[in-house]
Design a protein around this motif. Structure first.
Motif, short mmCIF file in Angstrom:
data_model
loop_
_atom_site.label_atom_id
_atom_site.label_comp_id
_atom_site.label_asym_id
_atom_site.label_seq_id
_atom_site.Cartn_x
_atom_site.Cartn_y
_atom_site.Cartn_z
N ILE A 232 0.93 -0.95 0.20
CA ILE A 232 -0.34 0.06 -0.04
C ILE A 232 0.72 1.62 0.47
O ILE A 232 0.31 1.85 -0.75
CB ILE A 232 -0.72 -0.18 1.39
CG1 ILE A 232 -2.28 -1.45 1.37
CG2 ILE A 232 -1.44 1.43 1.55
CD1 ILE A 232 -2.81 -1.13 2.30
N ARG A 233 2.13 0.98 0.80
CA ARG A 233 3.24 1.87 0.88
C ARG A 233 3.08 2.43 -0.57
O ARG A 233 3.69 3.51 -0.89
CB ARG A 233 3.34 2.47 1.72
CG ARG A 233 3.40 2.42 3.02
CD ARG A 233 4.89 2.89 4.08
NE ARG A 233 4.38 2.98 5.47
CZ ARG A 233 4.63 1.53 7.01
NH1 ARG A 233 4.75 1.21 6.09
NH2 ARG A 233 3.85 1.72 7.65
N ARG A 234 3.85 1.59 -1.04
CA ARG A 234 4.76 1.74 -2.43
C ARG A 234 3.49 1.69 -3.71
O ARG A 234 3.65 2.72 -4.03
CB ARG A 234 4.94 0.28 -2.70
CG ARG A 234 6.29 -0.51 -2.35
CD ARG A 234 7.24 -1.25 -2.62
NE ARG A 234 8.30 -1.78 -2.06
CZ ARG A 234 9.55 -0.92 -2.61
NH1 ARG A 234 9.37 -0.27 -3.56
NH2 ARG A 234 10.80 -1.30 -2.10
N GLU A 235 2.55 2.01 -3.87
CA GLU A 235 1.24 1.70 -4.83
C GLU A 235 1.06 3.12 -4.59
O GLU A 235 0.01 4.12 -4.98
CB GLU A 235 0.30 0.91 -4.18
CG GLU A 235 0.77 -0.63 -4.93
CD GLU A 235 1.42 -0.68 -6.65
OE1 GLU A 235 1.25 0.22 -7.63
OE2 GLU A 235 1.96 -1.94 -6.50
N ARG B 65 9.14 9.20 5.75
CA ARG B 65 9.40 8.12 5.49
C ARG B 65 10.02 7.56 3.90
O ARG B 65 10.73 6.80 4.44
CB ARG B 65 7.84 6.96 5.74
CG ARG B 65 8.59 5.35 5.67
CD ARG B 65 7.38 4.27 5.95
NE ARG B 65 7.99 3.52 6.70
CZ ARG B 65 8.56 3.01 7.57
NH1 ARG B 65 8.02 2.96 8.20
NH2 ARG B 65 7.96 1.73 7.46
N ILE B 66 9.71 8.33 3.39
CA ILE B 66 9.46 8.03 2.08
C ILE B 66 11.32 8.81 1.70
O ILE B 66 12.14 8.28 0.98
CB ILE B 66 9.53 8.99 0.64
CG1 ILE B 66 7.04 8.53 1.02
CG2 ILE B 66 9.52 8.71 -0.82
CD1 ILE B 66 7.85 6.44 0.65
N GLU C 235 18.86 1.39 7.71
CA GLU C 235 17.83 0.80 6.45
C GLU C 235 16.04 0.53 6.99
O GLU C 235 15.92 -0.24 7.37
CB GLU C 235 18.47 0.22 5.28
CG GLU C 235 20.14 1.06 4.51
CD GLU C 235 19.49 1.52 3.63
OE1 GLU C 235 18.78 1.68 3.90
OE2 GLU C 235 20.88 1.80 3.24
N ILE C 236 15.54 1.41 6.19
CA ILE C 236 14.54 1.28 6.14
C ILE C 236 13.54 0.42 5.26
O ILE C 236 14.15 0.76 3.36
CB ILE C 236 13.28 2.28 6.93
CG1 ILE C 236 13.05 3.04 5.39
CG2 ILE C 236 14.13 2.73 8.42
CD1 ILE C 236 12.20 4.13 6.60
N THR C 237 12.30 -0.51 5.26
CA THR C 237 11.49 -0.65 3.93
C THR C 237 11.08 0.11 3.96
O THR C 237 9.85 0.41 4.71
CB THR C 237 11.30 -2.09 4.09
OG1 THR C 237 10.37 -2.56 5.08
CG2 THR C 237 12.46 -3.03 3.91
N LEU C 238 9.59 -0.03 2.71
CA LEU C 238 8.25 0.55 2.95
C LEU C 238 7.42 -0.47 3.12
O LEU C 238 7.46 -1.76 2.61
CB LEU C 238 8.21 1.57 1.54
CG LEU C 238 9.08 2.27 0.86
CD1 LEU C 238 8.80 2.84 -0.80
CD2 LEU C 238 8.94 3.07 1.41
#
Length: 316
Positions: A176-179, A296-297, A313-316
């Motif tokens: 959802i974050r990515r899209e 966050r981005i 390092e974080i992930t989306l």
């Protein structure tokens, strides 16, 4: 408006995915609720048999995309930047949503084995769930007859829903974050420039961007499009070891939910990233990233560093 829709066989986990979206503060339009409303309007008991019969009748009377067409006004009335749709049942619905929302429509398929789906539906015990293998097989066949298989095949993203549920929920949040990110890329195209080279410059940093040439009398031509992903930019920043510069530029261009940056065209043509902080004769590549979580981005693209290395390092 960005529309993210979930598709999957009964019990695959569409409702759980929708709950994740709701917890993230996103509005959710449930296609099954639209159908159940129609069952209620007709004064019928909400059994699986009645729900299926009404669904078939609607599709016969109004077309295979009948329920999708009823959902579109509900989606548009929300007036939100991102809306999640739960319950695509057929390829006709996918085609209708794509026709209305174009490249702003994303279809995500959720997979789970038959036995797992049956067990989940048996626990759910909704009025239209009977909980036997024969019942689920019949329901699968009914939904496949509506074009469910083709709809699943049309999805651009896939998530497998197996235990633990927390893993699935995390993957859905990431999708959802990515899209939900909308990245617009544009640049002026001067008569002295070769269009193909400018297109290649953008492709090198934002692969897959479908650029449109916009021409207006009295104005300089320009190219504009929506970038499908930011992963290449993410990787280039690390390869070039320019995370601090990138972070500074992104925060300088952050305005509310938008992040505005400008990249050097000539450098991008060579496959590298160079942030512009001043005007150049041929202009730069203007990039606008819109997200409900802009910080966050930035943390994902360009995290804080120590001695040139990311602290986390974080992930989306």
């Amino acid at each position: 408006m960005k529309v993210i829709a979930f598709v999957g066989m009964p019990g695959a986990g569409k409702s759980v995915a929708s709950d994740v979206a709701s917890a993230m503060g996103l509005p959710v339009v449930i296609m099954g609720d639209v159908l159940r409303e129609e069952v209620k309007i007709r004064g019928l008991t909400p059994t699986d048999e009645n729900t299926g019969a009404v669904a078939n009748q609607l599709r016969k009377d109004e077309g295979m995309d009948a329920i999708a067409k009823r959902c579109i006004p509900k989606i548009e009335a929300l007036g939100c930047r991102v809306v999640v749709v739960d319950g695509i049942r057929g390829i006709a619905e996918v085609e209708t949503f794509k026709r209305v929302f174009g490249e702003h429509f994303t279809l995500v398929k959720i997979n789970a084995p038959f036995e797992v789906r049956l067990e989940r539906l048996s626990r759910r015990a909704r009025s239209d769930d009977m909980g036997t293998p024969e019942w689920l097989q019949k329901r699968d066949e009914r939904e496949l007859s509506w074009g469910m298989g083709l709809a699943i095949d049309a999805a651009s993203t896939s998530v497998v829903n197996l235990d633990p549920i927390e893993k699935f929920q995390g993957e859905i949040r990431s999708v959802i974050r990515r899209e939900s990110i909308e990245t617009t890329v544009s640049t002026l195209l001067f008569p002295t420039e070769v269009e193909e080279k400018v297109r290649q410059a953008i492709e090198n940093v934002f692969p897959g961007t479908k650029l449109t040439l916009i021409q207006k009398p009295g104005y300089v031509d320009h190219l504009e499009g929506m970038a499908p992903e930011l992963d290449t930019l993410h990787d280039l920043l690390r390869m070039q070891k320019i995370l601090d510069t990138a972070r500074k530029s992104m925060y300088a261009g952050k305005k509310g939910k938008e992040i505005e940056i400008q990249l050097n065209k000539q450098t991008a043509l060579m496959g590298y990233v160079n942030f512009l902080d001043h005007d150049v004769p041929l202009g730069g590549i203007d990039v606008t990233i819109v997200s409900d979580e802009p910080e966050r981005i930035i943390d994902w693209l360009a995290p804080r560093t120590s001695e040139g290395r990311p602290i986390e390092e974080i992930t989306l």
